[in-house]
Design an enzyme around this catalytic site. Structure first.
Site, short mmCIF file in Angstrom:
data_model
loop_
_atom_site.label_atom_id
_atom_site.label_comp_id
_atom_site.label_asym_id
_atom_site.label_seq_id
_atom_site.Cartn_x
_atom_site.Cartn_y
_atom_site.Cartn_z
N GLU A 72 33.77 40.44 44.37
CA GLU A 72 33.63 41.80 44.30
C GLU A 72 32.41 42.46 43.53
OE1 GLU A 72 37.56 42.97 42.71
OE2 GLU A 72 38.40 42.86 44.56
N GLU A 107 41.20 38.37 49.70
CA GLU A 107 42.27 38.90 49.00
C GLU A 107 42.76 39.93 49.72
OE1 GLU A 107 41.01 39.94 45.10
OE2 GLU A 107 39.69 38.57 44.90
C1 BGP Z 1 40.64 41.99 42.51
C2 BGP Z 1 40.25 40.75 41.84
C3 BGP Z 1 41.09 39.81 41.67
C4 BGP Z 1 42.65 40.34 41.46
C5 BGP Z 1 42.92 41.44 42.24
C6 BGP Z 1 44.39 41.99 42.12
O1 BGP Z 1 39.95 43.26 42.12
O2 BGP Z 1 39.18 40.17 42.56
O3 BGP Z 1 40.74 39.08 40.65
O4 BGP Z 1 43.10 40.30 40.24
O5 BGP Z 1 42.02 42.33 42.59
O6 BGP Z 1 44.14 42.95 41.17
P1 BGP Z 1 45.20 42.91 39.79
O7 BGP Z 1 45.17 41.61 39.13
O8 BGP Z 1 44.83 43.87 39.20
O9 BGP Z 1 46.64 43.27 40.38
#
Ligand code: BGP
Length: 492
Positions: free
Chosen positions: A189, A382
């Site tokens: 990201e 993701e």
């Molecule tokens: C993205 C990241 C991840 C992950 C995901 C979900 O921004 O790459 O590391 O955590 O979001 O977010 P969260 O964990 O805040 O629910």
């Protein structure tokens, strides 16, 4: 009745499409001080109310505060569950596993010249266990990691010296894993540097900083580092495929008011800025004009333009959790938050308990937009929904909301591929085994098919347990995505 064309029942994903799951070292591994691992920025992010100030670069100290709970320190103890965890992924039939490298396991301060053998050995276990199960490793070189020593001494990615330190990490990884790993992502990201700059680039601001200028300078360093890493990867092993990775999600205008449409275009460009450079090889004109106009043009060295132009990525990966809705500042609209992005409430969408919109068709639109813009293979690395899970008295865990979310998003992805013709290599859902939330530091925001006994206060045995969705995802993979239907009683 919607007129959106969709694939019929029993349509599988294309042959070769990879299904799997994704994790990040700092949210999953734990073992933060084991076997020579050094301290990293991610270790300084507490759970609770202090977290936001830290991840946005407004913290006062680079040392640990005994009064705080740091959930990354033990994560979900993957460090001591590698074989068990990967066996569970294999049991679901995963063909790909995305994980990240903790930089400070390999170079504890970031400045050593010889990699820490114990750190490499840990990732050997992951890669070799994956291979033994027929799972393709997909490695994120840097998922929000930066050695604290490099923040302390050179200011993290403010400094151009970071490029050399990062390339040293890449060199160690590429030579060590050549022939065993094919897919690499340079930065997780990368656009998150603008929203969570301490996570994204180890940036800590001091009074008087022009924060935007600092962020764009750091971004320039990461972009050059990413291009040089791509060059290095191709030199070391021509079979390596190197991808960029960004937090995606189409920005809708709140209304057809031209000012709202224009505002949405700007939000899209904020994300595409990075990929325009990593995939097309040059700063886009809209960005150059913006940086000039605001007097925040990053310092670039002679040769940078050529580096960016000559070493573009092989494929484009991204996370998709939600769409964004944007209004001009003069439009009255209710604000929401979603994955560290502030957006406007979309009246056509439902929201998760954490205020993230739920928008499967938005994934299809996003995939089409990215494909139309870049024409390079895509990888959804993701996707998922964070929900609270309850363990029933008999030990079982029902998670219909998670299954519905993923069913609808996989259907939308299938439509983007089969009906719209987008080229997508695979799908790794986020956190197939529960892990720590990046934005909040909570354990209770769970994404997994596998429950981990660990709570927000740091209690629990780390025992793993399958949820109802475990068998569902296994069925999805076994049918290569042809059968997305939910178990009896769960269908809505
Ligand atoms: C993205 C990241 C991840 C992950 C995901 C979900 O921004 O790459 O590391 O955590 O979001 O977010 P969260 O964990 O805040 O629910």
């Amino acid at each position: 009745m919607s007129s959106v064309a969709t694939t019929g029942a029993a349509q599988p994903f294309p042959t070769g499409f990879l299904f799997g799951g994704a994790t990040a070292a700092n949210q999953f591994e734990g073992g933060f001080n084991e076997d020579g691992r050094g301290l990293a920025n991610v270790d300084l992010c507490p759970a609770g109310s202090a977290r936001e100030a830290v991840i946005t670069g407004h913290l006062s100290s680079l040392s640990l505060d005994p009064a705080q709970h740091y959930p990354s320190h033990l994560g979900v103890d993957h460090y001591h569950h590698v074989e068990e965890d990967i066996a569970l992924l294999a049991e679901m039939g995963c063909g790909v596993y995305r994980f990240s490298i903790a930089w400070t396991r390999i170079f504890p301060t970031g400045k050593e010249t010889t990699p820490n053998a114990a750190g490499l050995a840990f990732y050997d276990r992951i890669v070799d266990t994956c291979r033994a199960h027929g799972i393709e490793p997909l490695v994120t070189i840097c998922h929000f990691d930066c050695p604290v020593h490099l923040i302390d001494t050179i200011g993290g990615w403010r400094s151009r010296q970071m490029i050399d330190h990062y390339l040293q990490l890449c060199q160690a990884l590429f030579t060590h894993f050549a022939g065993r790993v094919k897919y690499w992502l340079t930065f997780n990201e990368i656009n998150m540097i603008m929203h969570a700059p301490f996570l994204g680039a180890g940036l800590v601001f001091t009074p008087g900083d022009n924060e935007e200028a600092v962020k764009y300078q750091a971004a320039h360093h990461e972009l050059v580092a990413s291009a040089l890493a791509t060059k290095l990867a191709h030199e070391i092993d021509p079979n390596f495929a190197v991808g960029c990775m960004f937090a995606a999600g189409v920005a809708y205008p709140f209304s057809c008011r031209p000012e709202d449409v224009w505002a949405a275009k700007q939000v899209d460009r904020d994300s595409y800025f990075f990929i325009d450079i990593q995939s097309r090889g040059a700063y886009p004109n809209y960005a150059l004009r913006y940086l000039e106009r605001n007097n925040i043009m990053p310092v670039m060295e002679p040769g940078d333009a050529e580096i960016l132009a000559e070493h573009t990525v092989d494929f484009i990966s991204f996370s998709y959790y939600n769409s964004r809705t944007t209004a001009d500042s003069s439009t009255a609209a209710e604000q929401m938050s979603g994955n560290l992005f502030t957006t406007v409430k979309n009246p056509y969408l439902e929201y998760s308990d954490w205020g993230w919109s739920i928008d499967p068709l938005g994934l299809r639109t996003t995939v089409n937009d990215i494909w139309d813009r870049y024409q390079k293979p895509l990888f959804v690395v993701e996707n998922g929904i964070g929900v609270k899970d309850t363990v029933n008295p008999d030990g079982s865990i029902d998670d219909p909301q998670r299954m519905r979310f993923l069913r609808d998003h996989l259907q939308a992805l299938k439509d983007a591929i089969v009906i719209d013709g987008c080229d997508v290599l695979g799908f790794t859902c986020w956190g197939p085994i529960d892990l720590v939330s990046a934005s909040t530091g909570e354990m209770s925001k769970r994404y997994g098919f596998i429950y981990v006994d660990r709570d927000d206060q740091g209690n629990g045995s780390f025992a793993r347990q399958k949820k109802a969705s475990f068998d569902w995802y296994a069925k999805v993979i076994a049918t290569h995505g042809a059968d997305l239907s939910l178990p009896d009683g769960y269908e809505v």
